[in-house]
Design a protein around this motif. Structure first.
Motif, mmCIF file in Angstrom:
data_model
loop_
_atom_site.group_PDB
_atom_site.id
_atom_site.type_symbol
_atom_site.label_atom_id
_atom_site.label_comp_id
_atom_site.label_asym_id
_atom_site.label_seq_id
_atom_site.Cartn_x
_atom_site.Cartn_y
_atom_site.Cartn_z
ATOM 1 N N ILE A 103 0.900 -1.290 -0.027
ATOM 2 C CA ILE A 103 0.009 -0.030 0.049
ATOM 3 C C ILE A 103 0.762 1.128 0.054
ATOM 4 O O ILE A 103 0.564 2.280 -0.842
ATOM 5 C CB ILE A 103 -1.057 -0.057 1.151
ATOM 6 C CG1 ILE A 103 -2.114 -1.255 1.298
ATOM 7 C CG2 ILE A 103 -1.637 1.339 1.363
ATOM 8 C CD1 ILE A 103 -2.879 -1.215 2.374
ATOM 9 N N PHE A 104 2.060 1.271 0.876
ATOM 10 C CA PHE A 104 2.780 2.453 1.036
ATOM 11 C C PHE A 104 3.470 2.600 -0.293
ATOM 12 O O PHE A 104 3.562 3.797 -0.746
ATOM 13 C CB PHE A 104 3.673 2.269 2.169
ATOM 14 C CG PHE A 104 4.697 3.435 2.362
ATOM 15 C CD1 PHE A 104 4.302 4.535 2.972
ATOM 16 C CD2 PHE A 104 6.086 3.213 1.939
ATOM 17 C CE1 PHE A 104 5.132 5.594 3.226
ATOM 18 C CE2 PHE A 104 7.056 4.174 2.288
ATOM 19 C CZ PHE A 104 6.533 5.481 2.850
ATOM 20 N N ALA A 105 4.127 1.662 -1.156
ATOM 21 C CA ALA A 105 4.620 1.790 -1.985
ATOM 22 C C ALA A 105 3.934 2.146 -3.432
ATOM 23 O O ALA A 105 4.191 3.237 -4.298
ATOM 24 C CB ALA A 105 5.359 0.531 -2.297
ATOM 25 N N PHE A 106 2.594 1.618 -3.393
ATOM 26 C CA PHE A 106 1.568 2.111 -4.538
ATOM 27 C C PHE A 106 1.126 3.341 -4.429
ATOM 28 O O PHE A 106 1.510 4.146 -5.487
ATOM 29 C CB PHE A 106 0.341 1.240 -4.218
ATOM 30 C CG PHE A 106 -0.613 1.444 -5.282
ATOM 31 C CD1 PHE A 106 -0.751 0.931 -6.544
ATOM 32 C CD2 PHE A 106 -1.917 2.192 -4.929
ATOM 33 C CE1 PHE A 106 -1.511 1.432 -7.674
ATOM 34 C CE2 PHE A 106 -2.802 2.694 -5.913
ATOM 35 C CZ PHE A 106 -2.792 2.059 -7.064
ATOM 36 N N VAL A 120 4.232 5.735 -5.062
ATOM 37 C CA VAL A 120 4.584 5.929 -6.615
ATOM 38 C C VAL A 120 3.613 6.787 -7.283
ATOM 39 O O VAL A 120 4.031 7.608 -8.136
ATOM 40 C CB VAL A 120 4.800 4.390 -7.037
ATOM 41 C CG1 VAL A 120 4.871 4.729 -8.547
ATOM 42 C CG2 VAL A 120 5.879 3.700 -6.648
ATOM 43 N N ILE A 121 2.279 6.378 -7.225
ATOM 44 C CA ILE A 121 1.438 7.035 -8.084
ATOM 45 C C ILE A 121 1.240 8.462 -7.612
ATOM 46 O O ILE A 121 0.963 9.172 -8.547
ATOM 47 C CB ILE A 121 -0.094 6.450 -7.666
ATOM 48 C CG1 ILE A 121 -0.277 5.108 -8.156
ATOM 49 C CG2 ILE A 121 -1.187 7.286 -8.291
ATOM 50 C CD1 ILE A 121 0.016 5.009 -9.548
ATOM 51 N N ILE A 179 5.255 10.999 -0.496
ATOM 52 C CA ILE A 179 5.002 11.667 -1.635
ATOM 53 C C ILE A 179 5.725 12.906 -1.762
ATOM 54 O O ILE A 179 6.236 13.252 -2.757
ATOM 55 C CB ILE A 179 3.561 11.783 -1.866
ATOM 56 C CG1 ILE A 179 2.974 10.441 -1.987
ATOM 57 C CG2 ILE A 179 3.159 12.647 -2.880
ATOM 58 C CD1 ILE A 179 1.400 10.455 -2.014
ATOM 59 N N TRP A 180 5.531 14.002 -0.625
ATOM 60 C CA TRP A 180 6.238 15.056 -0.681
ATOM 61 C C TRP A 180 7.615 14.921 -0.702
ATOM 62 O O TRP A 180 8.346 15.665 -1.354
ATOM 63 C CB TRP A 180 5.984 15.772 0.681
ATOM 64 C CG TRP A 180 6.630 16.952 0.988
ATOM 65 C CD1 TRP A 180 6.192 18.325 0.380
ATOM 66 C CD2 TRP A 180 7.602 17.350 1.606
ATOM 67 N NE1 TRP A 180 7.001 19.206 0.710
ATOM 68 C CE2 TRP A 180 8.109 18.724 1.701
ATOM 69 C CE3 TRP A 180 8.716 16.672 2.503
ATOM 70 C CZ2 TRP A 180 9.267 19.154 2.184
ATOM 71 C CZ3 TRP A 180 9.801 17.214 3.178
ATOM 72 C CH2 TRP A 180 10.174 18.383 3.126
ATOM 73 N N SER A 227 10.512 3.012 -2.163
ATOM 74 C CA SER A 227 9.153 3.113 -1.289
ATOM 75 C C SER A 227 9.106 1.808 -0.342
ATOM 76 O O SER A 227 8.889 1.666 0.783
ATOM 77 C CB SER A 227 8.113 3.449 -1.991
ATOM 78 O OG SER A 227 8.313 4.563 -2.660
ATOM 79 N N PHE A 228 9.411 0.745 -1.105
ATOM 80 C CA PHE A 228 9.152 -0.798 -0.305
ATOM 81 C C PHE A 228 10.247 -0.909 0.810
ATOM 82 O O PHE A 228 10.072 -1.544 1.629
ATOM 83 C CB PHE A 228 9.179 -1.784 -1.494
ATOM 84 C CG PHE A 228 8.550 -3.010 -1.104
ATOM 85 C CD1 PHE A 228 7.309 -3.278 -1.258
ATOM 86 C CD2 PHE A 228 9.346 -3.976 -0.395
ATOM 87 C CE1 PHE A 228 6.584 -4.483 -1.025
ATOM 88 C CE2 PHE A 228 8.890 -5.343 -0.161
ATOM 89 C CZ PHE A 228 7.585 -5.419 -0.148
#
Length: 293
Positions: free
Chosen positions: A76-79, A82-83, A166-167, A226-227
């Motif tokens: 979830i965190f990586a998805f 990235v998006i 994301i930031w 992210s992963f």
């Protein structure tokens, strides 16, 4: 005979030049990997090597609830990282690719989240969000709203760590997409305009396809980062509250250094490596197929 000897020496020369670098790569990359693989097949601790147990650590992982939860949260965190970072980065890249006053300033200013050391930026975010007396909650109270427990509530904590990731990540996407945009031939847009295509159609049918190759590389790199992100989550929540933001890397760290179970922690790290290698392979295979068409 003399010519053949000279030729053989010349052929070996590049290997001699590359040998120090190859040895350094082996020491830095392969030795830690092989050590981790060996530890994942044993039941040792930080102070004792332990004995060989084969795949027992890997089998045990799939019966552990915290492993399943950390795996889901990592995905979830990586998805969302990235998006979110790609959408924002691409949007800003499109704007910065246009000519307007102060463009140079904004190009530099928007790199700040990426340039600032992670410990400085994340501790600053924690100071602003981490308590009811923080800057954000003080502002909310001033507006007559209730304070929000950004890092103490499970749902808010998940949202917060994703938002801060994301930031921190969108400048990388922005710079990469901006480089890709500047390499697109302007004649393509001129031809599209002559054919009556508007800005949106030009973006969908020209910009996005032209950016596909660099986008896939960015997605792979950002998914890996992210992963495997440790510092963002650890400095914000340490995997809490109630392990809600505990990803696979933090769980492996806790098992290795807190619970002194090196075998289980190493097995988790190897599983993370396998998952990321599979994702990267799928992305690259898809890219190669489309290039061959």
């Amino acid at each position: 005979m003399e010519n053949s000897k000279t030729k053989r020496k010349v052929d070996l020369l590049p290997i001699y030049y590359l040998l120090p670098s190859l040895l350094l790569i082996v020491l830095i990359n392969f030795y830690p990997f092989l050590s981790g693989l060996f530890y994942s097949l044993s039941d040792g601790s930080l102070v004792k090597q332990g004995s060989f147990v084969g795949l027992a650590n890997y089998v045990r992982l799939f019966g552990m609830p915290d492993f399943g939860h950390s795996l889901v949260f990592s995905a979830i965190f990586a998805f969302f990282s990235v998006i979110g970072s790609y959408v924002i980065g691409l949007g800003l890249a499109v704007l910065l690719n246009k000519d307007f006053p102060g463009r140079g300033f904004f190009r530099v200013a928007l790199l700040v989240p990426w340039i600032v050391p992670s410990i400085v930026s994340i501790i600053s975010w924690r100071w602003m969000l981490g308590a009811q007396e923080g800057l954000v909650n003080t502002f909310l109270v001033w507006l007559g709203l209730e304070p929000v427990l950004f890092l103490a509530n499970e749902k808010w904590a998940i949202f917060t760590v994703c938002l801060i990731k994301i930031w921190r990540s969108f400048p990388f996407m922005m710079v990469s997409c901006l480089a890709g945009l500047q390499s697109i031939d302007s004649a393509l847009y001129e031809s599209a305009a002559i054919d009556g295509a508007g800005r949106w159609k030009s973006f969908v049918y020209i910009t996005l396809p032209q950016l596909k190759s660099i986008s896939i590389v960015c997605w792979i790199l950002m998914t890996i980062w992210s992963f495997n992100d440790f510092d963002t989550i650890w400095l914000l929540t340490q995997g809490g509250p109630a392990n809600a933001t505990e990803n696979l890397i933090i769980l492996a760290y806790k098992y290795t250094f807190t619970k002194n179970d090196v075998g289980t922690g190493s097995a988790m790290a190897i599983i993370a490596l396998i998952i990321l290698m599979m994702l990267a392979t799928l992305f690259l295979k898809n890219q190669n197929k489309e290039q061959d068409v």
